[in-house]
Motif scaffolding. Structure first.
Motif, PDB file in Angstrom:
ATOM      1  N   ARG A 137       0.826  -1.211   0.000  1.00 46.64           N
ATOM      2  CA  ARG A 137       0.000   0.000   0.000  1.00 46.64           C
ATOM      3  C   ARG A 137       0.857   1.257   0.000  1.00 46.64           C
ATOM      4  N   ALA A 138       1.914   1.231   0.792  1.00 49.65           N
ATOM      5  CA  ALA A 138       2.799   2.397   0.840  1.00 49.65           C
ATOM      6  C   ALA A 138       3.480   2.630  -0.501  1.00 49.65           C
ATOM      7  N   LEU A 139       3.908   1.558  -1.161  1.00 50.60           N
ATOM      8  CA  LEU A 139       4.592   1.705  -2.443  1.00 50.60           C
ATOM      9  C   LEU A 139       3.622   2.135  -3.535  1.00 50.60           C
ATOM     10  N   MET A 140       2.416   1.573  -3.548  1.00 52.91           N
ATOM     11  CA  MET A 140       1.445   1.922  -4.595  1.00 52.91           C
ATOM     12  C   MET A 140       1.054   3.394  -4.547  1.00 52.91           C
ATOM     13  N   ALA A 141       1.117   3.975  -3.351  1.00 57.65           N
ATOM     14  CA  ALA A 141       0.782   5.396  -3.230  1.00 57.65           C
ATOM     15  C   ALA A 141       1.781   6.284  -3.964  1.00 57.65           C
ATOM     16  N   THR A 142       2.946   5.755  -4.296  1.00 55.92           N
ATOM     17  CA  THR A 142       3.988   6.534  -4.973  1.00 55.92           C
ATOM     18  C   THR A 142       4.111   6.187  -6.449  1.00 55.92           C
ATOM     19  N   LEU A 143       3.320   5.219  -6.939  1.00 59.65           N
ATOM     20  CA  LEU A 143       3.460   4.731  -8.311  1.00 59.65           C
ATOM     21  C   LEU A 143       2.196   4.981  -9.112  1.00 59.65           C
ATOM     22  N   PRO A 144       2.290   5.032 -10.445  1.00 60.90           N
ATOM     23  CA  PRO A 144       1.082   5.088 -11.281  1.00 60.90           C
ATOM     24  C   PRO A 144       0.223   3.843 -11.072  1.00 60.90           C
ATOM     25  N   ASP A 145      -1.067   3.965 -11.306  1.00 59.94           N
ATOM     26  CA  ASP A 145      -1.978   2.834 -11.152  1.00 59.94           C
ATOM     27  C   ASP A 145      -1.501   1.647 -11.987  1.00 59.94           C
ATOM     28  N   GLY A 146      -1.484   0.484 -11.362  1.00 53.91           N
ATOM     29  CA  GLY A 146      -1.143  -0.734 -12.086  1.00 53.91           C
ATOM     30  C   GLY A 146       0.329  -1.013 -12.238  1.00 53.91           C
ATOM     31  N   ALA A 147       1.195  -0.090 -11.822  1.00 53.61           N
ATOM     32  CA  ALA A 147       2.633  -0.280 -12.051  1.00 53.61           C
ATOM     33  C   ALA A 147       3.177  -1.452 -11.242  1.00 53.61           C
ATOM     34  N   LEU A 148       2.685  -1.609 -10.014  1.00 53.61           N
ATOM     35  CA  LEU A 148       3.193  -2.686  -9.175  1.00 53.61           C
ATOM     36  C   LEU A 148       2.801  -4.053  -9.754  1.00 53.61           C
ATOM     37  N   MET A 149       1.573  -4.152 -10.257  1.00 55.84           N
ATOM     38  CA  MET A 149       1.124  -5.402 -10.857  1.00 55.84           C
ATOM     39  C   MET A 149       1.928  -5.720 -12.108  1.00 55.84           C
ATOM     40  N   GLN A 150       2.273  -4.710 -12.878  1.00 53.13           N
ATOM     41  CA  GLN A 150       3.072  -4.945 -14.080  1.00 53.13           C
ATOM     42  C   GLN A 150       4.471  -5.442 -13.725  1.00 53.13           C
ATOM     43  N   ARG A 151       5.052  -4.936 -12.650  1.00 52.67           N
ATOM     44  CA  ARG A 151       6.356  -5.424 -12.208  1.00 52.67           C
ATOM     45  C   ARG A 151       6.264  -6.905 -11.840  1.00 52.67           C
ATOM     46  N   ALA A 152       5.217  -7.237 -11.082  1.00 45.16           N
ATOM     47  CA  ALA A 152       5.055  -8.628 -10.669  1.00 45.16           C
ATOM     48  C   ALA A 152       4.812  -9.528 -11.869  1.00 45.16           C
ATOM     49  N   ALA A 153       3.968  -9.087 -12.797  1.00 41.88           N
ATOM     50  CA  ALA A 153       3.648  -9.898 -13.975  1.00 41.88           C
ATOM     51  C   ALA A 153       4.876 -10.135 -14.837  1.00 41.88           C
ATOM     52  N   ALA A 154       5.718  -9.117 -14.977  1.00 38.97           N
ATOM     53  CA  ALA A 154       6.929  -9.284 -15.787  1.00 38.97           C
ATOM     54  C   ALA A 154       7.857 -10.316 -15.157  1.00 38.97           C
ATOM     55  N   GLY A 155       8.039 -10.246 -13.838  1.00 38.07           N
ATOM     56  CA  GLY A 155       8.881 -11.235 -13.171  1.00 38.07           C
ATOM     57  C   GLY A 155       8.316 -12.638 -13.311  1.00 38.07           C
ATOM     58  N   LEU A 156       6.998 -12.774 -13.230  1.00 35.39           N
ATOM     59  CA  LEU A 156       6.346 -14.071 -13.377  1.00 35.39           C
ATOM     60  C   LEU A 156       6.530 -14.612 -14.792  1.00 35.39           C
ATOM     61  N   ALA A 157       6.329 -13.759 -15.779  1.00 35.85           N
ATOM     62  CA  ALA A 157       6.456 -14.197 -17.172  1.00 35.85           C
ATOM     63  C   ALA A 157       7.873 -14.679 -17.474  1.00 35.85           C
ATOM     64  N   TYR A 158       8.872 -13.963 -17.003  1.00 35.76           N
ATOM     65  CA  TYR A 158      10.252 -14.382 -17.247  1.00 35.76           C
ATOM     66  C   TYR A 158      10.562 -15.710 -16.552  1.00 35.76           C
ATOM     67  N   ALA A 159       9.999 -15.936 -15.375  1.00 41.98           N
ATOM     68  CA  ALA A 159      10.226 -17.202 -14.678  1.00 41.98           C
ATOM     69  C   ALA A 159       9.604 -18.368 -15.447  1.00 41.98           C
ATOM     70  N   VAL A 160       8.422 -18.148 -16.021  1.00 44.89           N
ATOM     71  CA  VAL A 160       7.786 -19.197 -16.822  1.00 44.89           C
ATOM     72  C   VAL A 160       8.625 -19.486 -18.061  1.00 44.89           C
ATOM     73  N   LEU A 161       9.095 -18.443 -18.715  1.00 41.29           N
ATOM     74  CA  LEU A 161       9.945 -18.642 -19.901  1.00 41.29           C
ATOM     75  C   LEU A 161      11.231 -19.375 -19.541  1.00 41.29           C
ATOM     76  N   ASP A 162      11.784 -19.062 -18.386  1.00 45.10           N
ATOM     77  CA  ASP A 162      13.004 -19.740 -17.948  1.00 45.10           C
ATOM     78  C   ASP A 162      12.744 -21.231 -17.754  1.00 45.10           C
ATOM     79  N   LEU A 163      11.584 -21.570 -17.203  1.00 37.48           N
ATOM     80  CA  LEU A 163      11.245 -22.974 -17.017  1.00 37.48           C
ATOM     81  C   LEU A 163      11.006 -23.666 -18.358  1.00 37.48           C
ATOM     82  N   LEU A 164      10.335 -22.983 -19.297  1.00 35.75           N
ATOM     83  CA  LEU A 164      10.058 -23.564 -20.604  1.00 35.75           C
ATOM     84  C   LEU A 164      11.310 -23.686 -21.464  1.00 35.75           C
ATOM     85  N   GLY A 165      12.199 -22.720 -21.351  1.00 31.43           N
ATOM     86  CA  GLY A 165      13.416 -22.721 -22.166  1.00 31.43           C
ATOM     87  C   GLY A 165      13.264 -22.013 -23.491  1.00 31.43           C
ATOM     88  N   SER A 166      12.041 -21.790 -23.941  1.00 30.41           N
ATOM     89  CA  SER A 166      11.776 -21.052 -25.179  1.00 30.41           C
ATOM     90  C   SER A 166      10.340 -20.564 -25.117  1.00 30.41           C
TER      91      SER A 166
END
Length: 472
Positions: A15-44
């Motif tokens: 909550r404290a961090l979201m108050a300093t960021l544009p709407d949705g920015a925190l979710m986009q950070r999390a989603a990007a990290g998740l997507a890269y982890a899935v790609l790392d597991l898949l290999g391609s």
């Protein structure tokens, strides 16, 4: 230090961090990290098949946005919606990127705009419930998971269905190959039995400013910082003397192994007090070990047999710190009046607490904390992930070790190692947690992916200390 925060601590920080960021920015950070982890597991990416299991709330939103990123990279992404209410922005992003919504479960007709899935996925992303979920899963989620049994699962933040703040399990839950968590580890990532359901835990930094954590896990740099090191002017007495009261005619080997754990060079001298014939065997095996005299700490109880109570009483009367193991634990009925480490396994702690062993194994964190408060001692509860708890509620989790460490006598060696660290000047909490870490790391080094015996663990301690201290 690997720190694990509670759900409320994480939410306040978000909550404290979201108050300093544009709407949705925190979710986009999390989603990007998740997507890269899935790609790392898949290999391609191109043509790889990914299934999203999507629940309500932000956890589902992270999953949908990650799915959109994967679809843009060329993955064939399908989403099963397990709630009538899902993150609208994430769902729109997934569809815009070419992802599809498919039937919720094989037994149900498709939801609005949904079609049956066309191929078995290669990876399933568990976005069913997030850190606010309670243990257990609803039947529709259980059915969806059963339809893809055998497919590797990437859990979002925590495997759905586990107790996030307790590490407990109560009903169906996800068994993940990889868990991608955000900002910090959660207690379920470190504490069994939930930790065993997490697989490999990948931490994504999303910029949270977090408070102190109640549960933590030592890392090599922490052990190097805490380990007592000899002063240039040190001699054997200034480095600490540990006394060992262990072994008996019934269990002589336990006494020998406890001495071996103590005589690994972590303190300046080891004294052995015990059965005369066993004392002769100790001196023959360890010529550097001496007899009765003044000590800075005692290791008591390993294989102590019928005399363990008397040995514990004598050690406590000395007024120095003690580590209490095995047979001596049955004689601990309250605070000992000296700094102490108690080292039960689940069965021993169950007997001390008047509880069922199965309940201790199901709720190890709760039982370890309760015992630490009851006995005013650091309590080391042995297990796959050993816990060290203090009366004040702090907990360290040992994540070093190997399944080969489940061998007779390993606990006796651990008692000796902790006793030597107490004698060298560490407080009970540090001595127990550092000793447990060294013990697990030494087992891994000695095993080299194969079987070991307890003595090999003791022999590997000096090499682990060298590697931790110097890094090579």
């Amino acid at each position: 230090m690997r720190r694990a925060h509670t759900v409320e601590q994480v939410r306040e920080s978000e909550r404290a961090l979201m108050a300093t960021l544009p709407d949705g920015a925190l979710m986009q950070r999390a989603a990007a990290g998740l997507a890269y982890a899935v790609l790392d597991l898949l290999g391609s990416a191109y043509g790889r098949r990914v299934l999203l299991l999507v629940g309500s709330g932000d956890n589902g939103g992270d999953t949908l946005y990650a799915g959109a990123m994967l679809a843009r990279r060329g993955c064939a992404v399908e989403a099963r919606l397990l709630s009538e209410r899902v993150h609208e922005g994430g769902l729109a992003a997934l569809r815009a990127a070419g992802g599809r919504v498919v039937s919720s479960t094989p037994s149900q007709g498709p939801a609005s705009g949904a079609r049956p899935g066309v191929a078995r996925p290669e990876v399933v992303v568990d976005g069913i419930v997030g850190i606010g979920g309670r243990p257990g899963l609803r039947p529709d989620a259980v059915e969806a998971l059963a339809s893809v049994e055998g497919v590797p699962v990437v859990a979002v933040d925590v495997p759905s269905g586990v107790g996030v703040d307790s590490g407990e399990l109560d009903g169906p839950h996800v068994e993940a190959a990889v868990t991608v968590t955000f900002g910090t580890h959660k207690i379920a990532h470190l504490v069994d039995p939930a930790a065993a359901a997490c697989g490999v835990v990948h931490l994504v930094d999303i910029g949270l400013d977090l408070p102190e954590a109640r549960v933590e896990s030592l890392q090599p740099s922490d052990v190097a910082r805490l380990l007592p090191r000899p002063d240039p002017q040190a001699h054997k007495y200034t480095r600490g003397v540990v006394g060992v009261r262990a072994g008996s005619p019934q269990y002589p080997g336990a006494g020998l192994l406890c001495v071996q754990g103590a005589a690994t060079g972590l303190c300046g001298m080891v004294r052995y007090v015990g059965d005369g014939r066993l004392a002769e065997r100790v001196r023959a095996t360890h010529p550097d070990v001496v007899g009765e005299g003044r000590v800075q700490a005692w290791a008591v109880g390993s294989g102590g047999g019928e005399g363990a109570g008397d040995e514990l009483k004598a050690a406590v009367a000395d007024g120095v710190p003690v580590v209490v193991d095995a047979d001596a634990l049955t004689h601990v009925t309250g605070p000992l009046g000296v700094p102490a480490v108690l080292t039960p396994h689940a069965g021993e702690l169950a007997a001390m607490a008047g509880a069922d062993r199965a309940d201790v194994e199901a709720r190890p964190l709760a039982h370890a904390l309760a015992a630490a408060a009851r006995y005013d001692a650091a309590v080391l509860l042995k297990g796959r992930h050993t816990l060290v708890a203090t009366p004040q509620g702090a907990v360290r989790v040992t994540t070093t070790g190997t399944p080969w460490l489940a061998t007779a006598g390993a606990g006796d060696v651990l008692t000796g190692v902790i006793g030597s660290l107490l004698a060298a000047g560490l407080a009970p909490y540090d001595a127990a947690s550092v000793g447990s870490w060294l013990h697990g790391a030494a087992a891994t080094l000695a095993a080299n992916d194969g079987p070991i015996v307890a003595g090999a663990v003791a022999r590997a301690i000096p090499e682990v200390v060298r590697l931790v201290t110097w890094g090579h």
